[in-house]
Scaffold this motif. Sequence first.
Motif, PDB file in Angstrom:
ATOM      1  N   MET A   1       0.843  -1.195   0.000  1.00  0.00           N
ATOM      2  CA  MET A   1       0.000   0.000   0.000  1.00  0.00           C
ATOM      3  C   MET A   1       0.882   1.249   0.000  1.00  0.00           C
ATOM      4  O   MET A   1       1.825   1.354   0.772  1.00  0.00           O
ATOM      5  N   ARG A   2       0.559   2.179  -0.852  1.00  0.00           N
ATOM      6  CA  ARG A   2       1.310   3.439  -0.915  1.00  0.00           C
ATOM      7  C   ARG A   2       0.804   4.417   0.146  1.00  0.00           C
ATOM      8  O   ARG A   2      -0.298   4.265   0.664  1.00  0.00           O
ATOM      9  N   LEU A   3       1.618   5.412   0.433  1.00  0.00           N
ATOM     10  CA  LEU A   3       1.286   6.377   1.478  1.00  0.00           C
ATOM     11  C   LEU A   3      -0.061   7.078   1.231  1.00  0.00           C
ATOM     12  O   LEU A   3      -0.849   7.212   2.174  1.00  0.00           O
TER      13      LEU A   3
ATOM     14  N   GLU B   1      -5.597   7.798   3.078  1.00  0.00           N
ATOM     15  CA  GLU B   1      -7.029   7.662   2.760  1.00  0.00           C
ATOM     16  C   GLU B   1      -7.717   6.723   3.751  1.00  0.00           C
ATOM     17  O   GLU B   1      -8.823   7.005   4.228  1.00  0.00           O
ATOM     18  N   THR B   2      -7.065   5.621   4.068  1.00  0.00           N
ATOM     19  CA  THR B   2      -7.619   4.653   5.018  1.00  0.00           C
ATOM     20  C   THR B   2      -7.787   5.303   6.389  1.00  0.00           C
ATOM     21  O   THR B   2      -8.862   5.245   6.990  1.00  0.00           O
ATOM     22  N   ALA B   3      -6.728   5.922   6.879  1.00  0.00           N
ATOM     23  CA  ALA B   3      -6.794   6.591   8.180  1.00  0.00           C
ATOM     24  C   ALA B   3      -7.807   7.732   8.145  1.00  0.00           C
ATOM     25  O   ALA B   3      -8.527   7.969   9.124  1.00  0.00           O
ATOM     26  N   GLY B   4      -7.881   8.423   7.017  1.00  0.00           N
ATOM     27  CA  GLY B   4      -8.842   9.517   6.859  1.00  0.00           C
ATOM     28  C   GLY B   4     -10.282   9.040   6.961  1.00  0.00           C
ATOM     29  O   GLY B   4     -11.130   9.709   7.563  1.00  0.00           O
ATOM     30  N   ALA B   5     -10.570   7.881   6.390  1.00  0.00           N
ATOM     31  CA  ALA B   5     -11.927   7.330   6.476  1.00  0.00           C
ATOM     32  C   ALA B   5     -12.291   7.029   7.926  1.00  0.00           C
ATOM     33  O   ALA B   5     -13.380   7.375   8.389  1.00  0.00           O
ATOM     34  N   PHE B   6     -11.357   6.406   8.661  1.00  0.00           N
ATOM     35  CA  PHE B   6     -11.624   6.107  10.068  1.00  0.00           C
ATOM     36  C   PHE B   6     -11.798   7.398  10.873  1.00  0.00           C
ATOM     37  O   PHE B   6     -12.711   7.519  11.689  1.00  0.00           O
ATOM     38  N   GLY B   7     -10.928   8.377  10.626  1.00  0.00           N
ATOM     39  CA  GLY B   7     -11.020   9.651  11.334  1.00  0.00           C
ATOM     40  C   GLY B   7     -12.304  10.395  11.020  1.00  0.00           C
ATOM     41  O   GLY B   7     -12.940  10.968  11.910  1.00  0.00           O
TER      42      GLY B   7
END
Length: 196
Positions: free
Chosen positions: A31-33, A38-44
Amino acid sequence: MSILEIILLGAALSMDAVAVGMTNGMTQPKMRLPRAVETAGAFGLFQFFMPLAGYELGAAFAHYIVKIAPVFSFAILAFLGGKMIYECIKELVHRGKHSLAEKEKKNAALKLFVQALATSIDALAVGITLLALEANGTLALPALFASLVIGGVTFVLSLIAVLVGKKAGSLLADKAEILGGAVLVFIGLKIFLESI
């Protein structure tokens, strides 16, 4: 509730998202940065939105939210985890034309949405708590800013977890998907059992 307590609340609420984020990193070690952000952004984003939604729903539905949230979270996470385990075993047995990675890309956005929703449902009830604290004057920040802090803490911790998970996933290779699925099922079960 002081600002420090709100930060600690954000950290506590983020633990399910952190575990799922780490699982995502493990199962996608390349997985690229930008995808990790994006993943962390969705959770946040979901951890920011859900307390606000709970705040707006208010005490009228508090009893129902508290009862249904754990069961709903368990069902979603157990389904996703079971599906991951099944597809990984199927892929390892058959090694067909379409790789697991290709299938994951097709469903990545929907999977991330469902994961973020499932890990943030408990924050809905926290919104009701914020409403009560604001009503009696003991909330240090308005609910909007408290939710923003919760979402920000979740984003930071989830991003760290995804990056750590990527490192672990590189070491686990094909087994990461099975382990990741087992982690999702375990998190769902933990949420459910804690509610009993």
